[in-house]
Scaffold this motif. Structure first.
Motif, PDB file in Angstrom:
ATOM      1  N   THR A 186     -44.791  13.686 -29.478  1.00 41.97           N
ATOM      2  CA  THR A 186     -45.074  14.089 -30.863  1.00 41.97           C
ATOM      3  C   THR A 186     -45.635  12.881 -31.616  1.00 41.97           C
ATOM      4  O   THR A 186     -45.263  11.740 -31.350  1.00 41.97           O
ATOM      5  N   TYR A 187     -46.542  13.163 -32.528  1.00 39.64           N
ATOM      6  CA  TYR A 187     -47.041  12.103 -33.413  1.00 39.64           C
ATOM      7  C   TYR A 187     -47.327  12.690 -34.781  1.00 39.64           C
ATOM      8  O   TYR A 187     -47.653  13.873 -34.932  1.00 39.64           O
ATOM      9  N   GLN A 188     -47.178  11.843 -35.777  1.00 41.22           N
ATOM     10  CA  GLN A 188     -47.561  12.159 -37.153  1.00 41.22           C
ATOM     11  C   GLN A 188     -48.196  10.901 -37.721  1.00 41.22           C
ATOM     12  O   GLN A 188     -47.606   9.817 -37.668  1.00 41.22           O
ATOM     13  N   THR A 189     -49.407  11.023 -38.252  1.00 36.77           N
ATOM     14  CA  THR A 189     -50.085   9.829 -38.734  1.00 36.77           C
ATOM     15  C   THR A 189     -51.072  10.178 -39.842  1.00 36.77           C
ATOM     16  O   THR A 189     -51.675  11.257 -39.837  1.00 36.77           O
ATOM     17  N   ILE A 190     -51.196   9.277 -40.781  1.00 28.87           N
ATOM     18  CA  ILE A 190     -52.287   9.333 -41.749  1.00 28.87           C
ATOM     19  C   ILE A 190     -53.237   8.208 -41.384  1.00 28.87           C
ATOM     20  O   ILE A 190     -52.863   7.033 -41.406  1.00 28.87           O
ATOM     21  N   ARG A 191     -54.440   8.584 -41.002  1.00 27.46           N
ATOM     22  CA  ARG A 191     -55.423   7.594 -40.552  1.00 27.46           C
ATOM     23  C   ARG A 191     -56.553   7.470 -41.548  1.00 27.46           C
ATOM     24  O   ARG A 191     -57.035   8.469 -42.114  1.00 27.46           O
ATOM     25  N   ASP A 192     -56.977   6.238 -41.790  1.00 27.83           N
ATOM     26  CA  ASP A 192     -58.169   5.976 -42.586  1.00 27.83           C
ATOM     27  C   ASP A 192     -59.378   5.884 -41.663  1.00 27.83           C
ATOM     28  O   ASP A 192     -59.272   5.450 -40.500  1.00 27.83           O
ATOM     29  N   ILE A 193     -60.528   6.277 -42.193  1.00 32.89           N
ATOM     30  CA  ILE A 193     -61.773   6.277 -41.430  1.00 32.89           C
ATOM     31  C   ILE A 193     -62.836   5.612 -42.289  1.00 32.89           C
ATOM     32  O   ILE A 193     -63.104   6.065 -43.414  1.00 32.89           O
ATOM     33  N   ALA A 194     -63.421   4.524 -41.790  1.00 32.54           N
ATOM     34  CA  ALA A 194     -64.411   3.762 -42.554  1.00 32.54           C
ATOM     35  C   ALA A 194     -65.782   3.901 -41.920  1.00 32.54           C
ATOM     36  O   ALA A 194     -65.970   3.490 -40.770  1.00 32.54           O
ATOM     37  N   ASP A 195     -66.726   4.485 -42.644  1.00 28.98           N
ATOM     38  CA  ASP A 195     -68.119   4.536 -42.213  1.00 28.98           C
ATOM     39  C   ASP A 195     -68.816   3.352 -42.867  1.00 28.98           C
ATOM     40  O   ASP A 195     -69.112   3.361 -44.066  1.00 28.98           O
ATOM     41  N   VAL A 196     -69.046   2.301 -42.093  1.00 27.85           N
ATOM     42  CA  VAL A 196     -69.553   1.030 -42.610  1.00 27.85           C
ATOM     43  C   VAL A 196     -71.058   0.951 -42.370  1.00 27.85           C
ATOM     44  O   VAL A 196     -71.508   0.927 -41.221  1.00 27.85           O
ATOM     45  N   SER A 197     -71.832   0.923 -43.445  1.00 28.74           N
ATOM     46  CA  SER A 197     -73.287   0.868 -43.305  1.00 28.74           C
ATOM     47  C   SER A 197     -73.716  -0.531 -42.874  1.00 28.74           C
ATOM     48  O   SER A 197     -72.927  -1.482 -42.877  1.00 28.74           O
ATOM     49  N   SER A 198     -74.983  -0.665 -42.509  1.00 28.86           N
ATOM     50  CA  SER A 198     -75.483  -1.952 -42.022  1.00 28.86           C
ATOM     51  C   SER A 198     -75.410  -3.047 -43.084  1.00 28.86           C
ATOM     52  O   SER A 198     -75.352  -4.233 -42.756  1.00 28.86           O
ATOM     53  N   ASN A 199     -75.387  -2.659 -44.362  1.00 31.93           N
ATOM     54  CA  ASN A 199     -75.273  -3.673 -45.424  1.00 31.93           C
ATOM     55  C   ASN A 199     -73.838  -3.880 -45.889  1.00 31.93           C
ATOM     56  O   ASN A 199     -73.595  -4.621 -46.853  1.00 31.93           O
ATOM     57  N   GLY A 200     -72.890  -3.239 -45.224  1.00 33.86           N
ATOM     58  CA  GLY A 200     -71.484  -3.452 -45.530  1.00 33.86           C
ATOM     59  C   GLY A 200     -70.867  -2.453 -46.475  1.00 33.86           C
ATOM     60  O   GLY A 200     -69.651  -2.500 -46.705  1.00 33.86           O
ATOM     61  N   ASP A 201     -71.655  -1.537 -47.041  1.00 30.90           N
ATOM     62  CA  ASP A 201     -71.073  -0.502 -47.902  1.00 30.90           C
ATOM     63  C   ASP A 201     -70.216   0.437 -47.051  1.00 30.90           C
ATOM     64  O   ASP A 201     -70.546   0.732 -45.902  1.00 30.90           O
ATOM     65  N   ILE A 202     -69.123   0.928 -47.634  1.00 31.23           N
ATOM     66  CA  ILE A 202     -68.180   1.741 -46.882  1.00 31.23           C
ATOM     67  C   ILE A 202     -67.996   3.105 -47.545  1.00 31.23           C
ATOM     68  O   ILE A 202     -67.733   3.189 -48.744  1.00 31.23           O
ATOM     69  N   SER A 203     -68.137   4.158 -46.755  1.00 33.06           N
ATOM     70  CA  SER A 203     -67.752   5.501 -47.172  1.00 33.06           C
ATOM     71  C   SER A 203     -66.439   5.823 -46.474  1.00 33.06           C
ATOM     72  O   SER A 203     -66.328   5.679 -45.250  1.00 33.06           O
ATOM     73  N   TRP A 204     -65.460   6.281 -47.264  1.00 32.55           N
ATOM     74  CA  TRP A 204     -64.107   6.437 -46.730  1.00 32.55           C
ATOM     75  C   TRP A 204     -63.772   7.879 -46.396  1.00 32.55           C
ATOM     76  O   TRP A 204     -64.120   8.814 -47.126  1.00 32.55           O
ATOM     77  N   GLY A 205     -63.079   8.038 -45.291  1.00 39.90           N
ATOM     78  CA  GLY A 205     -62.447   9.293 -44.937  1.00 39.90           C
ATOM     79  C   GLY A 205     -60.967   9.030 -44.715  1.00 39.90           C
ATOM     80  O   GLY A 205     -60.546   7.889 -44.482  1.00 39.90           O
ATOM     81  N   ARG A 206     -60.180  10.080 -44.793  1.00 37.37           N
ATOM     82  CA  ARG A 206     -58.739   9.952 -44.517  1.00 37.37           C
ATOM     83  C   ARG A 206     -58.248  11.300 -44.027  1.00 37.37           C
ATOM     84  O   ARG A 206     -58.663  12.345 -44.540  1.00 37.37           O
TER      85      ARG A 206
END
Length: 461
Positions: A186-206
């Protein structure tokens, strides 16, 4: 969860051999090597000839005595090797001399980012082992498990790794080991997801994720298995435009006879509906379409769209004993540097791996025309994958930072990084460094009824 009627209904329907293409199991004499010259997972217990890969010690089961850690509560991983330092670093100036032990994707990373990409290499450590009941089960599998249905299913399987001594020429046995390793039930987790562009900008998922792995449940290990392999629930928390979307899914043991089933809740319509197809190159939630569902754990789900071959064992520098990157004092601003994660937070070791390659069949479509996976022989988990497009150009290098989870007495997939070699962007997936809790493993409080369409409807309202 013990004696759950629904769990028993899902799980016990054992597979029977109905096709004439069952592949041979090993002899009792071969199986006797497990726990001797082979580890119980089938890895070569000895080190390599020049001493750069150590012998397997297996001296620790679960939490070592010197580690302070509370089980099953989501504490971040604690490094059992806090004093280890890199023995050397592979970088843009010297990577060619290590080319024989690097993957095509790793070489491409050095060529694209010669001034910043590095691989700190540590002393190899093979100190963790599996519970005795799991080792006993794998030894039983070795003499009873056989592939059926053109390798899409098997019979005689009793949980954990089905083919600890695979036929070296059988890609489907090796793939089955990757799909059915021993891991948390069994597992339970809240994971963050970072889409990091080539210039370092980040779009976040969770995402909020729960899972129940049936073959490895303590009530089931050692018994014949069939029916459903795993159940999961995923709810999107970020981006805000998708917040509230949630899915439950059911994974079959045999993809020749059953399919992955999934139901989705849409907060806009407030309705639950069954998805016509769930898997393959469907975009993975929260990744801005950069990852596919079947690239989670580098490959999962039905193998039907690819023709699989194996290249045998090789010695490759892979992420291993990845505790440093998962410490709670690691901040995303430090970790998520341009083009790739901060190299100094990674730990590489020279390891023996099984190399598995899938080429897209002509009658199918997929984002990836070819994928090459590298499976750690000590765990059977794929730790690296290089992905090619349908023109057979290398387009992505991905790796997973695995660590031994004391809660589960098994290896756990930590933060992973998927590098787009054409744009310079990358996705950091399964990040939990800044979350209050790391994954909560083997708490044992999830049951099959938590993963039904009715449960999805209740949880989403």
């Amino acid at each position: 969860m013990r004696n759950s009627h629904l769990l028993t209904h899902l799980f016990v329907g054992a597979l029977t051999v109905t096709s004439g293409n069952a592949l041979a199991k090993v002899s009792p004499e071969e199986a006797a090597k497990l726990g001797n010259e082979l580890t119980c997972t089938g890895a070569i217990a000895a080190g390599n000839a020049n001493g750069t890969i150590p012998a397997y010690s297996g001296k620790w089961l679960g939490k070592p005595e010197h580690v302070k850690y509370d089980l099953h509560v989501g504490q971040h991983p604690v490094d059992p090797y806090p004093d280890d330092k890199p023995k050397f670093t592979i970088d843009g100036s010297n990577y060619k001399q290590y080319a024989d032990n690097l993957t095509a994707g790793q070489l491409a990373m050095f060529e694209r980012y010669p001034d910043s990409f590095k691989m700190p290499v540590y002393e190899g450590r093979r100190d963790f082992r599996y519970p005795d009941v799991i080792c006993d089960t794998m030894k039983k599998n070795a003499v009873t498990a056989e592939l059926i249905d053109d390798g899409f299913g098997f019979t005689g399987y009793k949980g954990a790794v089905p083919f600890p001594i695979p036929d070296p020429a059988s890609a489907m046995e090796i793939l089955a080991n990757h799909n059915f390793p021993y891991r948390a039930y069994t597992y339970q987790t809240i994971r963050d997801i970072a889409d990091v562009s080539s210039n370092g900008d980040i779009s976040w998922g969770r995402a909020d994720g729960w899972g129940l792995n049936l073959p490895n449940h303590p009530d089931n290990v050692g018994d014949p298995v069939g029916g459903v392999m795993a159940l999961s629930y995923t709810a999107t928390l970020l981006p805000v435009r998708n917040k509230g979307t949630a899915t439950v899914s059911s994974e079959p043991m045999n993809f020749a006879r059953d399919k992955r089933l999934a139901w989705n809740y849409n907060p806009g319509t407030r309705r639950v509906r069954q998805l016509p197809e769930y898997g393959f190159d469907t975009p993975l939630a929260g990744t801005s379409g950069k990852l596919t569902l079947d690239s989670d754990r580098l490959m999962n789900g039905s193998p039907e769209r690819y023709e699989w071959t194996t290249k045998g064992r090789q010695e490759i520098y892979i992420p291993a004993n990845a505790y440093k990157v998962h410490q709670p004092d690691v901040k995303y601003a430090e970790l998520l540097t341009n083009n790739h994660a901060k190299p100094e937070l990674m730990r590489y070791e020279l390891r023996r791996v099984w190399v598995l390659e899938g080429k897209l069949k002509e009658e199918y479509r997929h984002k990836y025309g070819r994928r090459t996976m590298y499976l750690d022989e000590d765990s059977w988990h794929a730790v690296i994958s290089d992905f090619y497009d349908t023109r057979d150009e290398l387009v992505q290098h991905a790796f997973i930072n695995y660590y031994y989870a004391y809660d589960a007495e098994s290896f756990e997939a930590g933060s992973s990084f998927y590098h787009d070699l054409t744009t310079g962007s990358y996705v950091g997936y399964n990040l939990f460094q800044e979350r209050e809790l790391a994954p909560v493993l083997n708490k044992g409080d999830l049951e099959a009824h938590n993963f039904t369409p009715a449960a999805l409807r209740r949880m989403s309202h």
